[in-house]
Design an enzyme around this catalytic site. Structure first.
Site, short mmCIF file in Angstrom:
data_model
loop_
_atom_site.label_atom_id
_atom_site.label_comp_id
_atom_site.label_asym_id
_atom_site.label_seq_id
_atom_site.Cartn_x
_atom_site.Cartn_y
_atom_site.Cartn_z
N ASP A 191 -18.76 38.54 32.73
CA ASP A 191 -17.96 37.34 32.47
C ASP A 191 -18.15 36.96 31.01
O ASP A 191 -19.10 36.26 30.66
CB ASP A 191 -18.39 36.19 33.38
CG ASP A 191 -17.71 34.86 33.02
OD1 ASP A 191 -16.71 34.90 32.26
OD2 ASP A 191 -18.17 33.81 33.49
N ARG A 193 -21.87 26.57 39.73
CA ARG A 193 -21.73 26.12 38.34
C ARG A 193 -23.10 26.21 37.68
O ARG A 193 -24.12 26.31 38.36
CB ARG A 193 -21.21 24.67 38.27
CG ARG A 193 -19.89 24.40 38.91
CD ARG A 193 -18.75 25.32 38.47
NE ARG A 193 -18.41 25.29 37.05
CZ ARG A 193 -17.34 24.67 36.54
NH1 ARG A 193 -16.52 24.00 37.34
NH2 ARG A 193 -17.06 24.74 35.25
N SER A 194 -23.11 26.12 36.36
CA SER A 194 -24.39 26.25 35.65
C SER A 194 -25.31 25.05 35.90
O SER A 194 -26.53 25.18 35.90
CB SER A 194 -24.17 26.46 34.16
OG SER A 194 -23.34 25.46 33.63
N LYS A 201 -20.70 34.60 43.14
CA LYS A 201 -21.77 34.58 42.14
C LYS A 201 -22.45 33.23 42.19
O LYS A 201 -21.79 32.19 42.25
CB LYS A 201 -21.24 34.90 40.75
CG LYS A 201 -20.23 33.94 40.17
CD LYS A 201 -19.90 34.33 38.73
CE LYS A 201 -19.22 33.21 37.99
NZ LYS A 201 -19.01 33.51 36.57
N GLN A 252 -20.93 35.76 28.11
CA GLN A 252 -21.77 34.76 28.78
C GLN A 252 -22.61 35.29 29.94
O GLN A 252 -23.74 34.86 30.13
CB GLN A 252 -20.87 33.63 29.28
CG GLN A 252 -21.60 32.45 29.88
CD GLN A 252 -20.67 31.27 30.04
OE1 GLN A 252 -20.31 30.62 29.07
NE2 GLN A 252 -20.25 30.99 31.25
N GLU A 255 -28.81 29.59 34.53
CA GLU A 255 -28.52 30.20 35.83
C GLU A 255 -29.59 31.19 36.27
O GLU A 255 -29.39 31.97 37.19
CB GLU A 255 -27.14 30.86 35.79
CG GLU A 255 -26.05 29.84 35.50
CD GLU A 255 -24.65 30.42 35.51
OE1 GLU A 255 -24.50 31.63 35.75
OE2 GLU A 255 -23.70 29.65 35.28
N ASP A 314 -10.91 32.67 35.81
CA ASP A 314 -11.68 31.46 36.10
C ASP A 314 -11.08 30.29 35.33
O ASP A 314 -10.30 29.51 35.87
CB ASP A 314 -13.15 31.68 35.73
CG ASP A 314 -13.99 30.41 35.82
OD1 ASP A 314 -13.54 29.43 36.46
OD2 ASP A 314 -15.11 30.38 35.27
N LYS A 325 -14.05 27.73 42.42
CA LYS A 325 -15.08 26.71 42.21
C LYS A 325 -14.56 25.40 42.77
O LYS A 325 -13.65 24.80 42.19
CB LYS A 325 -15.38 26.54 40.72
CG LYS A 325 -16.00 27.76 40.05
CD LYS A 325 -16.13 27.54 38.55
CE LYS A 325 -16.87 28.67 37.86
NZ LYS A 325 -16.86 28.53 36.39
N GLU A 345 -14.45 39.14 34.47
CA GLU A 345 -13.98 37.77 34.66
C GLU A 345 -13.72 37.12 33.30
O GLU A 345 -14.51 37.29 32.37
CB GLU A 345 -15.05 36.97 35.41
CG GLU A 345 -14.73 35.50 35.59
CD GLU A 345 -15.94 34.71 36.06
OE1 GLU A 345 -15.98 33.50 35.78
OE2 GLU A 345 -16.85 35.28 36.69
#
EC number: 4.2.1.11
Length: 427
Positions: free
Chosen positions: A244, A368-369, A390, A165, A207, A314, A339, A287
């Site tokens: 990730d 978050r996206s 990030k 991703q 993102e 995560d 998060k 990740e």
């Protein structure tokens, strides 16, 4: 000074994907006001706090948040009005108790977090303190290494490119956050040129990273290394790589489906792939290398790579202290992704970071996206001294706002600011 909560008002706004989310204003008796808005993830962990959606197909395809907004404007307001905004833990715990579920599904994690963050902002405003200093005290001065997600795959690219991703760069060799941001921006623009030269699309994902239709996962790393070098930097000593895979997204029936490569592998085979990459490329962070419930696989992964790179959980941990404690006990990783909207309050978020520190683990704050222009995570990162975070590519307003907030914080700190650099990661 009267820092009691006088009023709370929530509203439905849009996030960066055009989906509804919750924004909350908290006003104190002294007149100070704090505003916060809540992000939303695309690749969400199964164990996250529940984001309350209306499921009314006549509005926003069922994604409306009027129920969450109503819960803030009625039940939550009635319970916390008159409480002192400086008593953050007391307010957060009251909302958790009021909700009464283990996953905040009754009132909504999005409702509770919006209030939690807005309360902190209001209190900081009342005390005339920047949020990072209010949360972290005078000693909060460690500036993080920004992890720029410059190439997207997986669900963030609609499965049109790599299976993994996020492919990120980390300018650990920079001397300050300001310099790291410049390096990241320069490499990002070089990557665009590299992709264009190779005939790939330079459209960006959720993102801000590019989402080319690459044939192999390793092609992403090769292209990024080329961009780093073309920008005039040295891969490894100046700019490192983080990945990730978000492996839960391609895990099914005990196997990992590498669609782009037309094969299915088990945990050990995937670990072997990662190990070969760590040997070959300047990778510092991995990740979600394995799926969120593949605990036995994670043990193997940590045994193989835990003393070489930072292994971040995560979806595995979802910022939840119970899952983090299990991870520490079973020795499955060495760092936690943080998060706030996975757990739902500022108090629980800080507890997750402190638990990681107590085990000598790393903690990496994350966006978050589906984001908003709320920059609270920037202040939280400096307040807690996590050393890295990030928050997407140096592109798209909702991503850049966080990076710009770090510039303001570094300027505010002046000579007290110090950049985490090569010490940012557990390894």
């Amino acid at each position: 000074m009267k820092t009691q909560i006088q009023a709370i008002h929530a509203r439905e706004i849009l996030d960066s994907r055009g989906n509804p989310t919750v924004e909350v204003d908290v006003t104190l008796e002294c007149g100070a006001m704090g505003r916060a808005s809540v992000p939303s993830g695309a690749s969400t962990g199964a164990h996250e706090a529940v984001e309350l959606r209306d499921k009314d197909t006549q509005r926003y395809s069922g994604k409306g948040v009027l129920k969450a907004v109503s819960n803030v404007n009625t039940e939550i307001l009635e319970s916390v009005r008159g409480m002192n905004a400086i008593d953050q833990e007391q307010i957060d715990h009251l909302m958790i108790k009021l909700d009464g579920t283990s996953d905040k599904s009754r009132l909504g994690g999005n409702a509770i977090l919006g209030v939690s963050l807005a309360v902190a902002r209001a209190a900081a405003s009342a005390l005339n303190l920047p949020l990072f200093q209010y949360l972290g005290g005078e000693q909060a001065a460690r500036m993080p290494v920004p992890m720029f997600n410059i190439l997207n795959g997986g669900v963030h690219a609609n499965w049109q490119g790599p299976d993994f991703q996020e492919f990120m760069i980390a300018p650990t060799g920079a001397g300050s956050f300001k310099e790291a941001l410049r390096w990241g921006s320069e490499v990002y623009h070089e990557l665009k040129a590299v992709l264009k030269d190779a005939g790939y699309s330079t459209a960006v994902g959720d993102e801000g990273g590019f989402a080319p239709a690459l044939k192999k996962n390793s092609d992403a790393i090769e292209l990024i290394i080329k961009a780093i070098e073309r920008a005039g930097y040295t891969p490894g000593s100046q700019i490192e790589i983080a990945i990730d895979p978000a492996s839960s997204g391609f895990y099914e029936n005990g196997l990992y489906h590498l669609r782009s490569e037309g094969r299915k592998v088990d945990a050990q085979e995937l670990i072997n792939l990662y190990s070969s990459w760590v040997d070959k490329y300047p990778i510092a962070v991995l990740e979600d290398g394995l799926a969120e419930d593949d605990w036995s696989g994670w043990k193997l992964l940590n045994a193989a790579l835990g003393d070489r790179i930072e292994l971040v959980g995560d979806d595995l941990f979802v910022t939840n202290v119970e899952r983090i404690q299990r991870g520490i006990t079973e020795n499955v990783a060495n760092a936690v992704l943080i998060k706030p909207n996975q757990i739902g309050t500022l108090t629980e978020t800080k507890a997750a970071i402190e638990m990681a520190y107590g085990a000598n683990w790393g903690a990496m704050v994350s966006h978050r996206s589906g984001e908003t222009v709320d920059s609270s995570i920037a202040d939280l990162t400096v307040a807690m001294g996590t050393g890295h975070l990030k928050t997407g590519a140096p592109c798209r307003g909702e991503r850049v706002e966080k990076y710009n907030q770090f510039l303001r914080i570094e300027e505010d700190l002046g000579s007290r600011a110090f950049y985490a650099g090569h010490d940012a990661f557990v390894r």
